[in-house]
Structures are given as C-alpha cells and as structure tokens.
Scaffold this motif. Structure first.
Motif, short mmCIF file in Angstrom:
data_model
loop_
_atom_site.label_atom_id
_atom_site.label_comp_id
_atom_site.label_asym_id
_atom_site.label_seq_id
_atom_site.Cartn_x
_atom_site.Cartn_y
_atom_site.Cartn_z
N HIS A 1 5.52 -71.87 -44.78
CA HIS A 1 5.39 -71.58 -43.35
C HIS A 1 5.51 -70.08 -43.08
CE1 HIS A 1 5.53 -75.59 -41.15
NE2 HIS A 1 5.43 -75.88 -42.44
N ILE A 2 6.42 -69.43 -43.77
CA ILE A 2 6.59 -67.98 -43.60
C ILE A 2 5.31 -67.25 -44.00
CG2 ILE A 2 7.83 -65.94 -44.43
CD1 ILE A 2 10.30 -67.79 -44.73
N VAL A 3 4.76 -67.65 -45.15
CA VAL A 3 3.51 -67.04 -45.63
C VAL A 3 2.37 -67.35 -44.66
CG1 VAL A 3 1.78 -67.17 -47.47
CG2 VAL A 3 4.21 -67.00 -48.05
N PHE A 4 2.37 -68.56 -44.12
CA PHE A 4 1.32 -68.97 -43.18
C PHE A 4 1.36 -68.10 -41.92
CE2 PHE A 4 -1.04 -73.23 -42.54
CZ PHE A 4 -2.10 -72.59 -41.94
N TYR A 5 2.55 -67.93 -41.35
CA TYR A 5 2.68 -67.09 -40.16
C TYR A 5 2.23 -65.66 -40.44
CZ TYR A 5 5.52 -70.74 -37.88
OH TYR A 5 5.97 -71.90 -37.31
N ALA A 6 2.63 -65.14 -41.60
CA ALA A 6 2.27 -63.78 -41.96
C ALA A 6 0.75 -63.64 -42.13
CB ALA A 6 2.98 -63.35 -43.24
N LYS A 7 0.12 -64.66 -42.68
CA LYS A 7 -1.33 -64.65 -42.85
C LYS A 7 -2.02 -64.59 -41.49
CE LYS A 7 -5.36 -65.06 -44.82
NZ LYS A 7 -5.96 -63.93 -45.55
N ILE A 8 -1.53 -65.39 -40.55
CA ILE A 8 -2.11 -65.38 -39.20
C ILE A 8 -1.89 -64.00 -38.57
CG2 ILE A 8 -1.90 -66.36 -36.88
CD1 ILE A 8 -1.14 -69.03 -38.23
N GLY A 9 -0.72 -63.43 -38.78
CA GLY A 9 -0.43 -62.11 -38.24
C GLY A 9 -1.35 -61.04 -38.80
N SER A 10 -1.69 -61.18 -40.08
CA SER A 10 -2.60 -60.20 -40.71
C SER A 10 -4.02 -60.32 -40.15
CB SER A 10 -2.62 -60.39 -42.23
OG SER A 10 -3.29 -61.59 -42.59
N GLU A 11 -4.41 -61.54 -39.77
CA GLU A 11 -5.76 -61.75 -39.23
C GLU A 11 -5.91 -61.13 -37.85
OE1 GLU A 11 -6.41 -66.03 -41.54
OE2 GLU A 11 -5.92 -65.98 -39.39
#
Length: 257
Positions: A69-79
C-alpha cells in the motif's frame, strides 16, 4: 537473514512489480488514494490481530500487504508529480534525524521519558499550535484517548503517581452511579465517558495498553462463546432455548480450557 543488498534488491523488485501492475492491470490502474484508504485501514487492523496472536508468519504477510500500500500510494504520487517513494523515504529519514538530537546532535537525555518530552517540544517548534494536533481525528475513541493522554504527558500535564489516578477513577465511578440513579441519560453518557477516560489513564500508569487489553478480552469472550455454541449444537438445542444455568455449565468449562 538477508544482507542489506538483498533487502534493497527485494524492495526494487516490488517497485518494478508496482510499475507493471499500474500499467497493465485493469484493477490497479483504476485505484486512487481515496479508493485505497479503507483497504489500508483494514490491512492495518489485520496486522494488529497478527501481532496480538503472536503469529510471526502472519505478521510478515501483513507487513507485506501494508508495504504494498505504501508503494502504491507513492506510485500514484509520482504520476501526479507530487512525490515518489524516494521523497517518502527521505522525508521520514529527515524527520527521524531532527527528532533524535540525542543521537544525531549534542542533546543529552537520561531516559525514555526525556526522549518523549523532547519529541513533543520539537514538534511545537516545527509549527504545530498544539501538542494534540498529532492525534488523528479518525482514530477509534479508545486509541484516541490513549494518544491524547500520552501527548499531554509529554509536556508535563499528568498525575504524579498511580494512586492519584485510581482515586480519580473511583470519583468518576461514583459520579456515574449518581447520574444512573438520577436517570438523566445524557449526563449518564457523559459520566460513563469520564469513567472510561480515567480507566485508560490508570492503565497507562500501569503500563497496560487498553486497546490490546480490551481486544484480548474480546478474543477470550469469542472463544468461550463459540465453545458454548458448539456444545449447544451437540445437544441439538438452540442457545435461545437454554436457561442461563445450562449455559453457565458450558461457559465454566470453556474458562477451564
């Protein structure tokens, strides 16, 4: 245990998989910060259950779910161009260094309590108007009460010894009893809240986590009640048709188990 390089490789592998899922999986592509929120909360509670059960294999599994989930949120933030996983990691690193001047600076502390007090003072210097700002509004009431009391203690607003807190508990119970006798439901509710708050405070002085204590009692009740249901099933008799005396027999058996 894995080497640091193996740990970094494993984390990089997770980042690569997250990139693939976000680009190719119909479900993963649709997720937003908002749609993931309730799932993250659920995963956190599952981790809490595993910790209380002392199931280390389940703890490992649930930590993986939360890390995803942490990686998922960070991925969305990078997009969106707001942040990526490096920003997240560097942010917490800088905060930890700043909040631990007794490790990364010249501040001297004598014990854990001084560390907590310094932590709260530093947060105020960072711009927070109240030490209670760090308590999330959406926390369950029992956990929130514990955090509020811990925050207040961090700046010296606290009782001096457990005996004083126990006297407060007794005082609040007496006030609650008076309102029960008076029959004013609104005041009863208010006093009951005060009783719970003071009991949580007393638990803190005894180094008891009230959330963990209550959850263990919940688990204990569920186990005993399930045993009672199974015994009623063996008799072919619905619980609703059993007397309290009959149920007590199996309840006491469950307690012995």
């Amino acid at each position: 245990m894995n080497t640091r390089q193996q740990q970094l490789d494993a984390f990089g592998r997770l980042l690569d998989i997250m990139d693939d899922l976000r680009a190719k999986c119909p479900w993963d592509k649709k997720q937003t910060l908002q749609t993931l929120r309730h799932l993250t909360i659920e995963e956190t509670y599952e981790l809490g259950d595993a910790i209380l059960d002392n199931d280390l294999q389940e703890v490992k599994k649930e930590l993986g779910d939360i890390l995803l989930h942490i990686v998922f949120y960070a991925k969305i933030g990078s997009e969106t161009g707001n942040f990526d996983i490096a920003d997240v990691a560097n942010g917490i690193c800088e905060k930890l260094i700043h909040r631990h001047p007794h490790i990364y600076g010249d501040v001297v502390v004598e014990d854990e309590e001084q560390v907590k007090q310094n932590w709260e003072k530093l947060k105020l210097k960072e711009g927070k108007k109240s030490v209670l700002e760090g308590v999330p509004k959406s926390l369950p009431a029992l956990v929130k009460a514990s955090r509020i009391q811990e925050k207040a203690r961090g700046v010296g607003f606290d009782w001096e010894e457990p005996g004083q807190v126990w006297e407060k508990v007794q005082e609040e119970i007496a006030e609650f009893h008076d309102e029960v006798q008076a029959g004013d439901h609104e005041k009863m509710e208010g006093e009951f809240g005060d009783v719970l708050f003071s009991l949580i405070n007393y638990a803190r002085f005894l180094n008891i986590n009230p959330e963990d204590a209550l959850e263990r009692t919940n688990k204990k009740f569920i186990k005993r009640f399930t045993y009672l249901e199974s015994k009623a099933g063996e008799l072919g008799k619905p619980l609703a048709d059993m007397t309290l005396a009959e149920m007590d027999v199996f309840w006491n058996e469950a307690k012995k188990l």
